[in-house]
Structures are given as structure tokens and as C-alpha cells.
Design a protein around this motif. Structure first.
Motif, short mmCIF file in Angstrom:
data_model
loop_
_atom_site.label_atom_id
_atom_site.label_comp_id
_atom_site.label_asym_id
_atom_site.label_seq_id
_atom_site.Cartn_x
_atom_site.Cartn_y
_atom_site.Cartn_z
N GLU A 80 11.23 -23.91 11.08
CA GLU A 80 11.58 -25.27 11.51
C GLU A 80 11.01 -25.56 12.90
OE1 GLU A 80 14.77 -27.53 10.43
OE2 GLU A 80 13.61 -27.20 8.61
N GLU A 83 7.42 -26.10 12.88
CA GLU A 83 7.07 -27.20 11.98
C GLU A 83 6.17 -26.75 10.83
OE1 GLU A 83 5.52 -30.27 14.54
OE2 GLU A 83 7.51 -30.70 15.35
N ARG A 109 18.13 -29.23 3.50
CA ARG A 109 16.96 -30.09 3.34
C ARG A 109 16.73 -30.42 1.88
NH1 ARG A 109 12.99 -29.83 7.67
NH2 ARG A 109 11.56 -30.44 6.16
#
Length: 193
Positions: A80, A83, A109
Motif C-alpha cells: 500500500e 502504491e 479493498r
């Protein structure tokens, strides 16, 4: 020059054997590509080691079983933070309170749920085909190879089993609906009305 496809596989301890499914899905693609599958070493990995492994991958497959275990949580957070493209897959099994908290407290998510290794392989194969169909052809595939990939995906979709009654499917199970009539266009391409 064609890029190498770099994949990182994160799995909780109870899904250690499922890691091999990702390699199998990649090996059974009807095209030859340069690929690298990474994972955190079983023992002795530092945060910096994990950082280096995840920093430049194209996809992180995150396999969650009954409980969240180390170093999977750190791998998720790094993916995360960096990215990286993350595909969270959860085995359809009873989960611990810690795993429930992990899924609920800021890490959720939209998990893709699978029941069997065959189902996991199908999901990963379809995802790999999508990645390899990159609009800028990062992986150097020929038109013929792209057609072979798409035929392979079509066969896999056609062989998809019907979920047992009572299990969520379609919109109930979550998912993404694609409209081929409204595909993303290349920059500068005009759309006719």
C-alpha cells in the motif's frame, strides 16, 4: 525492449501451498514471457528486505486464509505504501477475530473469495491475462501472442463452474462489470456519438 513481469506473492501460513498456484497459472499461459515471482524468505527477513522485494513489482497477490500471520501484514502495508497493484484474495473459510479485524480496520479493498486451488488458479490466470494486455505492450507480446492469451482467457471463463446454491454470486459476491462498448480509449482517440 520488453519488460519482465514481476510478481510478489504474500500468503498467510495456512495458504503456503497456494503460493505454487500462482506459478502454475503463469507457467500454463500460452505465451513465453520473462517473469519473476518473489516472496519474503521464510526466516530472517527484515523490513528493508521486504521493501526491496516489493518496491518494483507489477502485481502483489495477497492470499488470506483463516488468520493473519507475519509477515503478511507488513507485506500488505508496504504494498500500500509503495502504491503497488494489490490483488487481495481470501479463502472461503472461517476466519479468526484478528483476520476479521485486518479485513475491516482500514485494510478492506474488496476481497475476491476463492474456495479451491482450481478457482484460485482461474482468478489469477484471468488477472495475468489482463495485466499482459497492457495498452502500451510493456511485455513485448506480438499480436498473435495477445490473441492466444485472449483465447486462453475465453476458454477459462467458459469453463467457470456455477457456484453452489446459497453462495453469493454475481453482484451479491462482489465484482466488476465491464462494458466492452465503453473500453478505455487511447489518448487522443475521438469517440463518435
Amino acid at each position: 525492449m520488453a519488460e519482465k513481469l514481476r510478481i510478489f506473492v504474500s500468503a498467510t501460513h495456512d495458504l503456503e501451498n497456494e503460493r505454487s498456484v500462482i506459478g502454475k497459472a503463469l507457467a500454463e499461459l500460452p505465451v513465453q514471457i520473462g517473469a519473476e515471482i518473489r516472496r519474503t524468505p521464510v526466516e530472517g527477513a527484515s523490513y528493508d528486505d521486504i521493501f526491496e522485494l516489493i518496491a518494483n513489482v507489477d502485481r502483489v497477490y495477497f492470499l488470506l486464509g483463516a488468520d493473519i500471520t507475519a509477515p503478511a501484514g507488513a507485506e500488505w502495508q508496504l504494498a500500500e505504501k509503495l502504491e503497488r497493484s494489490l490483488y487481495p484474495l481470501r479463502k472461503a473459510t472461517r476466519v479468526t477475530l484478528a483476520a476479521q479485524d485486518f479485513m475491516r480496520l482500514g485494510f478492506f479493498r474488496g476481497w475476491t473469495v476463492f474456495s479451491t486451488s482450481a478457482e484460485l488458479e482461474r482468478l489469477v490466470t484471468l488477472d495475468l491475462v489482463r495485466i499482459l494486455n497492457h495498452p502500451k505492450n510493456r511485455y513485448g507480446l506480438t499480436l498473435n501472442e495477445l490473441e492466444l492469451l485472449n483465447l486462453h482467457a475465453k476458454r477459462i471463463r467458459a469453463a467457470q463452474p456455477v457456484p453452489p446454491a446459497g453462495e453469493p454470486s454475481g453482484a451479491e459476491g462482489g465484482g466488476v462489470l465491464l462494458d466492452a462498448g465503453h473500453e478505455e480509449r487511447e489518448e487522443g482517440e475521438l469517440l463518435e456519438e
